[in-house]
Design a protein around this motif. Structure first.
Motif, PDB file in Angstrom:
ATOM      1  N   ASN A 276       0.521  -1.235   0.040  1.00 49.87           N
ATOM      2  CA  ASN A 276      -0.571   0.171  -0.097  1.00 49.87           C
ATOM      3  C   ASN A 276       0.952   1.577  -0.330  1.00 49.87           C
ATOM      4  N   VAL A 277       1.714   1.235   0.777  1.00 48.40           N
ATOM      5  CA  VAL A 277       2.156   2.617   0.883  1.00 48.40           C
ATOM      6  C   VAL A 277       4.274   1.880   0.306  1.00 48.40           C
ATOM      7  N   ALA A 278       4.947   0.607   0.709  1.00 47.22           N
ATOM      8  CA  ALA A 278       6.036   0.179   0.495  1.00 47.22           C
ATOM      9  C   ALA A 278       6.849   1.537   0.191  1.00 47.22           C
ATOM     10  N   CYS A 279       7.855   1.864  -0.909  1.00 52.84           N
ATOM     11  CA  CYS A 279       8.771   2.776  -0.622  1.00 52.84           C
ATOM     12  C   CYS A 279       8.508   4.224  -0.887  1.00 52.84           C
ATOM     13  N   ASP A 280       7.108   4.222  -0.994  1.00 56.86           N
ATOM     14  CA  ASP A 280       6.207   5.589  -1.939  1.00 56.86           C
ATOM     15  C   ASP A 280       7.238   6.369  -2.627  1.00 56.86           C
ATOM     16  N   HIS A 281       7.875   5.628  -3.984  1.00 55.72           N
ATOM     17  CA  HIS A 281       8.359   6.070  -4.431  1.00 55.72           C
ATOM     18  C   HIS A 281       7.182   7.288  -5.772  1.00 55.72           C
ATOM     19  N   TYR A 282       5.824   6.883  -5.541  1.00 47.82           N
ATOM     20  CA  TYR A 282       5.205   7.636  -6.335  1.00 47.82           C
ATOM     21  C   TYR A 282       5.135   9.059  -5.716  1.00 47.82           C
ATOM     22  N   HIS A 283       5.260   9.927  -4.707  1.00 46.88           N
ATOM     23  CA  HIS A 283       5.446  11.231  -4.160  1.00 46.88           C
ATOM     24  C   HIS A 283       7.118  10.806  -3.796  1.00 46.88           C
ATOM     25  N   ARG A 284       7.918  10.080  -4.124  1.00 50.14           N
ATOM     26  CA  ARG A 284       9.427  10.268  -3.674  1.00 50.14           C
ATOM     27  C   ARG A 284      10.046   9.912  -4.762  1.00 50.14           C
ATOM     28  N   PHE A 285       9.945  10.064  -6.557  1.00 53.52           N
ATOM     29  CA  PHE A 285      10.625   9.812  -7.213  1.00 53.52           C
ATOM     30  C   PHE A 285      11.783  10.894  -7.718  1.00 53.52           C
ATOM     31  N   ARG A 286      11.420  11.528  -7.710  1.00 49.57           N
ATOM     32  CA  ARG A 286      12.642  12.474  -7.746  1.00 49.57           C
ATOM     33  C   ARG A 286      13.955  12.491  -7.104  1.00 49.57           C
ATOM     34  N   GLU A 287      12.938  11.857  -5.705  1.00 43.97           N
ATOM     35  CA  GLU A 287      14.485  12.336  -4.753  1.00 43.97           C
ATOM     36  C   GLU A 287      15.359  10.664  -5.116  1.00 43.97           C
ATOM     37  N   ASP A 288      14.430   9.593  -5.528  1.00 36.93           N
ATOM     38  CA  ASP A 288      14.783   8.181  -5.804  1.00 36.93           C
ATOM     39  C   ASP A 288      15.795   8.597  -7.072  1.00 36.93           C
ATOM     40  N   VAL A 289      15.189   9.262  -8.261  1.00 35.35           N
ATOM     41  CA  VAL A 289      16.159   9.079  -9.091  1.00 35.35           C
ATOM     42  C   VAL A 289      17.905  10.240  -8.857  1.00 35.35           C
ATOM     43  N   LYS A 290      17.375  11.238  -8.416  1.00 33.17           N
ATOM     44  CA  LYS A 290      18.176  11.193  -7.382  1.00 33.17           C
ATOM     45  C   LYS A 290      19.301  11.170  -7.003  1.00 33.17           C
ATOM     46  N   VAL A 291      18.950   9.996  -6.283  1.00 31.22           N
ATOM     47  CA  VAL A 291      20.214   8.808  -5.520  1.00 31.22           C
ATOM     48  C   VAL A 291      20.013   8.601  -6.783  1.00 31.22           C
ATOM     49  N   MET A 292      19.494   7.128  -7.659  1.00 32.29           N
ATOM     50  CA  MET A 292      20.341   6.268  -8.632  1.00 32.29           C
ATOM     51  C   MET A 292      21.490   7.911  -9.306  1.00 32.29           C
ATOM     52  N   ARG A 293      21.476   9.285  -9.989  1.00 31.60           N
ATOM     53  CA  ARG A 293      22.638  10.144 -10.691  1.00 31.60           C
ATOM     54  C   ARG A 293      23.879  10.002  -8.885  1.00 31.60           C
ATOM     55  N   GLU A 294      23.190   9.487  -7.991  1.00 28.98           N
ATOM     56  CA  GLU A 294      24.503   9.796  -7.311  1.00 28.98           C
ATOM     57  C   GLU A 294      25.450   8.531  -7.215  1.00 28.98           C
ATOM     58  N   MET A 295      24.550   7.395  -7.330  1.00 29.78           N
ATOM     59  CA  MET A 295      25.258   6.087  -7.778  1.00 29.78           C
ATOM     60  C   MET A 295      25.448   5.943  -8.949  1.00 29.78           C
ATOM     61  N   GLY A 296      25.886   6.802  -9.800  1.00 30.94           N
ATOM     62  CA  GLY A 296      26.185   6.577 -11.323  1.00 30.94           C
ATOM     63  C   GLY A 296      25.068   5.781 -11.722  1.00 30.94           C
ATOM     64  N   ILE A 297      24.121   5.453 -11.921  1.00 33.02           N
ATOM     65  CA  ILE A 297      23.085   4.714 -12.530  1.00 33.02           C
ATOM     66  C   ILE A 297      22.966   4.816 -14.390  1.00 33.02           C
ATOM     67  N   ARG A 298      23.043   4.426 -14.854  1.00 31.11           N
ATOM     68  CA  ARG A 298      23.195   5.015 -16.646  1.00 31.11           C
ATOM     69  C   ARG A 298      21.709   4.322 -17.098  1.00 31.11           C
TER      70      ARG A 298
END
Length: 461
Positions: free
Chosen positions: A51-73
């Motif tokens: 129902n909530v999980a990682c709340d990615h629906y509301h936090r996707f911008r934060e999660d994308v920034k985390v991916m960028r920090e890890m160098g994900i392509r």
């Protein structure tokens, strides 16, 4: 020997909508079978749900920034069918569609290529109540859904996967009752569902080819690794290859050849007719196999351990007394990433994409505020070294997607099992990049050379 991967190699990570998004009843989203059946007592560890999980629906911008920090392509994610079409067909939920459009834009703005999976197990409840995969109309429902997504995203998305792990959502969802909708069916029903899933895949390929605005690269994400040989003798290798693509009655929904042969060869395995009998095979109408065998560009496969026969009285073929195991209890078998791409490429003559590989282990934020997961780093080194060796020996492999970017809802195991490169505190939703996330950053930055170091110095920015 080159100590790096080819320049075009796709380094990325992956997730699935139901496992990370949450927002299960927001902004017009309809219910799917996991939304509905997770609420029933006894299915999920601790009575948990997504129902909530990682709340990615509301936090996707934060999660994308985390991916960028890890160098994900590259980021492989799935679309929630019922977020787009609440009833599975008919009226489009524009707010749901906008979420994925915004996610794609955010990824591209941060230099991350999106890889879209159309279906990762979360079947719309409204369609399930109409018979779901048992209903031949299901392939037309899926084609309609695919068209909506392609129209909305294909001006920015090039990589497409139609269906994730049909072996698992049919095998575990309808054969053994472990996953939603937690049903147990006989062979005749299972073959009928298989045929409709494959028709859905084929029709989605047709839709993508016809309507994509950017030239599409299309595949799927199947489960099931190949077997590994007892030794490297030609006889042992050939025996392992035969076992990898064999057809068995007891576990046929999980077999590679049952799903992949119709796509690449335009026919079900001959052994299926002999073992199941004509009476249990699906009804095949004129034109069906042409639809199913639409050309694809790659063979996507999710691999965690080698394929092995189970032994109810002892160890499976890929295990032994005291063998290394992940938190899931799966044996650590790096050689799976050598033999599987090799065998799959030889048989089906398509580039292989490792659409998932990773491990669950016991992670927590330690006293220094970091998440130290040396076992996962060791796992990644071992598996990626074998993948590199497979490429050196002739297997065509186009990329590697680590599963998963975030700790998330692990289906029937709830939240106990942590696969992520990023730790998620489910009480606060705080994200903490694990040591493995920074290690993977180095792997990507060096195009794989970092996996050949026996030590790893943390270079957190």
């Amino acid at each position: 020997m080159q100590w790096h991967f080819q320049k075009t190699f796709l380094w990325g990570t992956a997730s699935a909508a139901y496992q990370v998004e949450g927002a299960y009843n927001e902004d017009g989203k309809g219910q799917n079978i996991w939304d509905a059946y997770c609420q029933e007592i006894g299915h999920i560890a601790h009575g948990e749900n997504g129902n909530v999980a990682c709340d990615h629906y509301h936090r996707f911008r934060e999660d994308v920034k985390v991916m960028r920090e890890m160098g994900i392509r590259n980021y492989r994610f799935s679309i929630s069918w019922s977020r787009i079409l609440p009833d599975g067909t008919g009226k489009v939920n524009e707010k749901g569609l906008q979420f994925y459009s915004d996610l794609v834009d955010e990824l591209l703005a941060n230099g991350i290529e999106p890889l879209v999976t159309l279906f990762h197990w979360d079947y719309p409840l409204a369609l399930h109540q109409k018979g779901g995969w048992m209903n031949r109309d299901s392939s037309d429902w899926f084609a309609e859904y695919a068209k909506v997504v392609v129209d909305a995203l294909s001006d920015r998305v090039s990589y497409w996967m139609t269906i994730n792990e049909p072996q698992v959502f049919i095998g575990c969802g309808y054969a053994i009752g472990k996953f939603a909708p937690f049903e147990v069916h006989q062979a005749k029903d299972l073959t009928r569902m298989t045929h409709n899933v494959l028709l859905s895949h084929g029709k989605a390929v047709q839709v993508i080819r016809k309507y994509a605005k950017k030239k599409p690269v299309i595949g799927f994400a199947f489960a099931t690794a190949c077997c590994t040989p007892e030794d490297t003798s030609p006889a042992a290798v050939e025996a392992a290859k035969e076992k990898s693509f064999a057809f068995t009655k007891g576990r046929f929904p999980f077999e590679i050849s049952w799903w992949a042969d119709p796509i690449f060869f335009g026919a079900y395995p001959k052994a299926a007719y002999e073992i199941l009998g004509e009476e249990n095979m699906p009804e095949i109408l004129p034109g069906d196999m042409d639809i199913i065998s639409q050309p694809v560009d790659f063979y996507g496969v999710n691999i965690y351990e080698s394929k092995a026969a189970e032994n109810p009285d002892g160890y499976a073929e890929n295990a032994y007394v005291g063998c290394a195991r992940t938190q899931m209890g799966w044996p650590v078998t790096p050689e799976a990433l050598y033999w599987s791409p090799k065998f799959l490429h030889e048989r089906y003559q398509k580039p292989v994409l490792l659409s998932e590989n990773g491990m669950a282990c016991h992670d927590w934020v330690q006293l220094d505020g970091r998440v130290h997961d040396p076992n996962r780093i060791d796992f990644m080194k071992r598996y990626l070294r074998e993948l590199h060796r497979s490429i050196q020996d002739g297997a065509e492999v186009m990329g590697y997607m680590y599963w998963s970017v975030l700790d998330n809802f692990e289906w029937a195991d709830g939240y106990d099992k942590r696969f992520g490169l990023v730790h998620v505190d489910y009480q606060t939703q705080e994200r903490t990049i694990k040591d493995s996330g920074y290690f993977y950053r180095d792997v990507i930055a060096t195009n794989g050379e970092a996996i050949f170091s026996d030590t790893w110095e943390d270079v957190k920015a």
